[in-house]
Scaffold this motif. Structure first.
Motif, PDB file in Angstrom:
ATOM      1  N   ALA A 230     -27.181 -14.765 -36.462  1.00 48.86           N
ATOM      2  CA  ALA A 230     -27.226 -14.757 -34.987  1.00 48.86           C
ATOM      3  C   ALA A 230     -28.648 -14.876 -34.413  1.00 48.86           C
ATOM      4  O   ALA A 230     -28.888 -15.736 -33.557  1.00 48.86           O
ATOM      5  CB  ALA A 230     -26.501 -13.527 -34.457  1.00 48.86           C
ATOM      6  N   LEU A 234     -29.964 -17.952 -32.090  1.00 48.09           N
ATOM      7  CA  LEU A 234     -30.460 -17.695 -30.729  1.00 48.09           C
ATOM      8  C   LEU A 234     -31.949 -18.041 -30.615  1.00 48.09           C
ATOM      9  O   LEU A 234     -32.399 -18.539 -29.591  1.00 48.09           O
ATOM     10  CB  LEU A 234     -30.232 -16.225 -30.349  1.00 48.09           C
ATOM     11  N   LEU A 247     -28.975 -22.217 -25.284  1.00 47.69           N
ATOM     12  CA  LEU A 247     -28.929 -20.762 -25.410  1.00 47.69           C
ATOM     13  C   LEU A 247     -27.578 -20.198 -24.948  1.00 47.69           C
ATOM     14  O   LEU A 247     -27.012 -19.318 -25.604  1.00 47.69           O
ATOM     15  CB  LEU A 247     -30.072 -20.135 -24.593  1.00 47.69           C
ATOM     16  N   ALA A 248     -27.063 -20.731 -23.855  1.00 54.98           N
ATOM     17  CA  ALA A 248     -25.760 -20.271 -23.361  1.00 54.98           C
ATOM     18  C   ALA A 248     -24.676 -20.541 -24.405  1.00 54.98           C
ATOM     19  O   ALA A 248     -23.850 -19.664 -24.702  1.00 54.98           O
ATOM     20  CB  ALA A 248     -25.425 -20.987 -22.052  1.00 54.98           C
ATOM     21  N   VAL A 251     -25.111 -18.131 -27.413  1.00 55.37           N
ATOM     22  CA  VAL A 251     -24.679 -16.753 -27.135  1.00 55.37           C
ATOM     23  C   VAL A 251     -23.158 -16.649 -27.308  1.00 55.37           C
ATOM     24  O   VAL A 251     -22.662 -15.783 -28.034  1.00 55.37           O
ATOM     25  CB  VAL A 251     -25.107 -16.319 -25.703  1.00 55.37           C
ATOM     26  N   ASN A 254     -22.052 -17.207 -31.045  1.00 58.13           N
ATOM     27  CA  ASN A 254     -22.404 -16.124 -31.959  1.00 58.13           C
ATOM     28  C   ASN A 254     -21.583 -14.863 -31.695  1.00 58.13           C
ATOM     29  O   ASN A 254     -21.262 -14.143 -32.640  1.00 58.13           O
ATOM     30  CB  ASN A 254     -23.907 -15.851 -31.911  1.00 58.13           C
ATOM     31  N   ILE A 255     -21.256 -14.623 -30.428  1.00 58.30           N
ATOM     32  CA  ILE A 255     -20.383 -13.465 -30.139  1.00 58.30           C
ATOM     33  C   ILE A 255     -19.027 -13.673 -30.830  1.00 58.30           C
ATOM     34  O   ILE A 255     -18.511 -12.772 -31.496  1.00 58.30           O
ATOM     35  CB  ILE A 255     -20.205 -13.277 -28.609  1.00 58.30           C
ATOM     36  N   HIS A 294     -23.379 -25.957 -32.270  1.00 51.94           N
ATOM     37  CA  HIS A 294     -24.808 -25.627 -32.165  1.00 51.94           C
ATOM     38  C   HIS A 294     -25.661 -26.896 -32.166  1.00 51.94           C
ATOM     39  O   HIS A 294     -26.565 -27.052 -31.347  1.00 51.94           O
ATOM     40  CB  HIS A 294     -25.235 -24.727 -33.333  1.00 51.94           C
TER      41      HIS A 294
END
Lengths: 312, 63
Positions: A230, A234, A247-248, A251, A254-255, A294
């Motif tokens: 993660a 990020l 980045l959005a 996030v 990865n959550i 990604h």
């Protein structure tokens, strides 16, 4: 003269062109092409389209060559595993010798042509990647240590670095982070696969973590690698190739990935058997999407940056 | 077997030969376009003969 008749003797499984192509592991090649392409496109220096096209093609060919060498060396394992029993060598369509020759020649051609088309740093990098996958991973680590996936994953992680090297002629923080994301992603991706393809690796005597250290330990390691992954994913967002869009996406992805790994860790074998490894299968499928999105986000971010939009 | 007869083996070999031929043709085309691209983007290219060669002219001569 009997020469002509001798040449018409059909062998039962004589190879077609597609069988030789299958030796190059086209599905793995598609990942190589995509990540190398992103590495090339997000680099700060542009290359002429023909050079870029040729470079990606030869990187893919190099990846394919290492796939052929892997199939030559692992023919005995492939024969035993259900997932790989239909590959051209175990199916009797291509001889191991042919696969080896094809792999060696394609390695040579791809490295030389990448050097001529782009630069010799990128070519050297490709040669090292082929060596790493064919010798370090296939011949050495795969059969000897449960860390095979961890270290062997590096071979699959090099393509974006090679793409970046094609454009820049070197290495940088950004390209190392692109390497790291695939490197850290590979173990949990394959361990999740090993969770529900359990009998295969055991039958083939491949020291998969699930076989050597047991399933609860593998569950713990899937979570550990997902947690370590993660910050890397990020972190790319704060480099020159990152931005708010990337980045959005990172996030959210990865959550979701962490949630999947957490669920895998929390459950035991009885629960997994009950739903036929549904959570593990979902995590595995999502892992493919995770990596694809990604790199897509990086590509989108580069596109926006070219339009002077959305960069930091 | 008469040479005119097309067996399954011949068909498979034809497919393979066609694949190799197309691959080689693609490779030749790629090298051609790569060469063209290199020449166009390669900076100053010197002509073969009867022309000024920038690399052997001094600063004074070139003015």
């Amino acid at each position: 003269m009997s020469d002509f008749t001798a040449n018409t003797q059909a062998t039962p499984g004589e190879a077609e062109f597609g069988d030789y192509f299958a030796l190059l592991k086209p599905r793995v090649m598609s990942l190589v092409v995509f990540t190398a392409f992103v590495g090339l496109m997000v680099a700060p220096i542009g290359v002429p389209p023909v050079v870029g096209f040729a470079a990606i093609l030869f990187i893919a060919l190099g990846g394919g060559a290492s796939g052929a060498l892997n199939m030559w060396y692992d023919a005995d394992i492939d024969q035993v595993m259900r997932r790989t029993a239909n590959r051209p060598i175990p199916a009797g369509k291509v001889t191991p010798g042919e696969a080896k020759t094809l792999g060696l020649w394609l390695s040579f051609i791809s490295v030389v042509m990448l050097g001529l088309a782009a630069n010799w740093f990128a070519a050297g990098f490709l040669a090292f990647t082929i060596f790493f996958y064919a010798v370090i991973y296939t011949m050495w680590l795969k059969r000897s240590t449960p860390q095979n996936i961890v270290i062997g994953g590096a071979a699959g992680a090099f393509p974006p670095m090679i793409g970046w090297a094609v454009a820049t002629g070197g290495v940088s923080v950004e390209s190392v982070l692109m390497f790291m994301i695939i490197f850290m992603w590979t173990p949990p991706h394959f361990w999740a696969l090993a969770m529900f393809m359990k009998s295969d690796y055991h039958k083939a005597d491949v020291p998969m973590l699930t076989v050597t250290h047991g399933r609860p330990y593998t569950r713990k390691m899937i979570l550990a690698y997902t947690v370590l992954l993660a910050p890397i994913a990020l972190g790319i967002g704060f480099t020159s190739i990152g931005g708010p869009v990337y980045l959005a996406a990172a996030v959210v992805l990865n959550i979701l990935f962490l949630k999947g790994a957490w669920t895998i860790w929390r459950r035991d074998e009885a629960a997994a058997e009950a739903d036929e490894y549904g959570v593990e299968k979902r995590y595995f499928r999502f892992s493919l999407l995770y990596l694809f999105l990604h790199f897509s986000a990086l590509l989108a971010q580069a596109g926006l940056a070219a339009l002077n939009l959305g960069a930091w | 077997m008469p040479i005119t007869e097309t067996s399954d083996l011949h068909q498979r070999r034809f497919g393979r030969n066609l694949g190799v031929a197309l691959t080689l043709l693609g490779f030749v085309a790629l090298v051609f376009f790569l060469t063209m691209s290199k020449i166009r983007n390669g900076g100053q290219v010197e002509a073969f003969d009867h022309s000024v060669r920038p690399s052997i002219t001094t600063e004074g001569e070139s003015q």
